[in-house]
Scaffold this motif. Structure first.
Motif: not given
Length: 218
Positions: A74-78
């Motif tokens: 999820l990190i890139p999306g956040l």
């Protein structure tokens, strides 16, 4: 260039954790710490994206294993949703491979759930200030993994061996694995043995434990 939170306001934190007791303990500790504010709590990847867009936190405290998937993914999306956000991954267990994945994804660090709450507070402040926070025990291995000097456990597994590992993680016996792969029992045993050798494990249980710790299994 990273923009740190203004000194005139607290560090705004979004807590993403699906275990209520753990989330409550973290939330209480952070709220009691001067200069820190928990602006939202949620328990899934999907709700984390919604709440990040709503609250625009400075720091997302992100559980690694959530009901709808792997928190690291999820990190890139956040960061796309909230460009200046800093993501600190919290995990029950994790080795250098997981920490390297966090770094490669753009995360600001990783801390173990077993760490004292004072360390959690300190880590949140440090990542909010622009630092990268990994435990000293992991940092050297993380750098070696990122520079390619050390291969991650499981990096040499073939697709069939990865499939075998997945089945081991689900609790299947060697005979059952052979049946699911559509191979003879001896061939299935060979697949299992190669998985153990490549992970440096002495038993199937140890192989699964290593695989979970290194992020090869959920």
């Amino acid at each position: 260039m990273l923009s740190s939170p203004s000194s005139s306001r607290p560090v705004r934190i979004l807590l993403v954790e699906d275990h209520d007791m753990v989330a409550e303990a973290m939330s209480l500790a952070l709220e009691r710490s001067p200069g820190l504010e928990v602006v939202g709590r949620c328990a899934s990847l999907a709700s984390a994206l919604v709440d990040a867009g709503r609250y625009k936190p400075d720091v997302v405290l992100l559980d690694r294993r959530l009901p709808d998937g792997d928190g690291v993914s999820l990190i890139p999306g956040l960061e796309s949703l909230v460009p200046d956000v800093r993501v600190l991954v919290v995990t029950g267990e994790g080795g250098a491979s997981v920490a390297a994945r966090v770094a490669e994804a753009g995360g600001a660090g990783m801390i173990l759930k077993a760490s004292p709450l004072s360390e959690l507070e300190d880590a949140v402040r440090r990542v909010a200030a622009g630092e990268v926070v990994f435990s000293h025990a992991l940092l050297g291995d993380v750098l070696e993994r990122l520079t390619g000097r050390v291969s991650a456990p499981g990096a040499k597994l073939t697709p069939r061996e990865r499939e075998t590992l997945d089945l081991l993680g689900e609790g299947f016996t060697t005979a059952e694995i052979s049946g699911r792969l559509g191979v003879a029992l001896n061939t299935g045993r060979n697949h299992v043995q190669r998985v153990l050798e490549k992970l440096g494990a002495r038993s199937q249980l140890e192989a699964v434990t290593i695989a979970r710790r290194e992020g090869l299994l959920q």
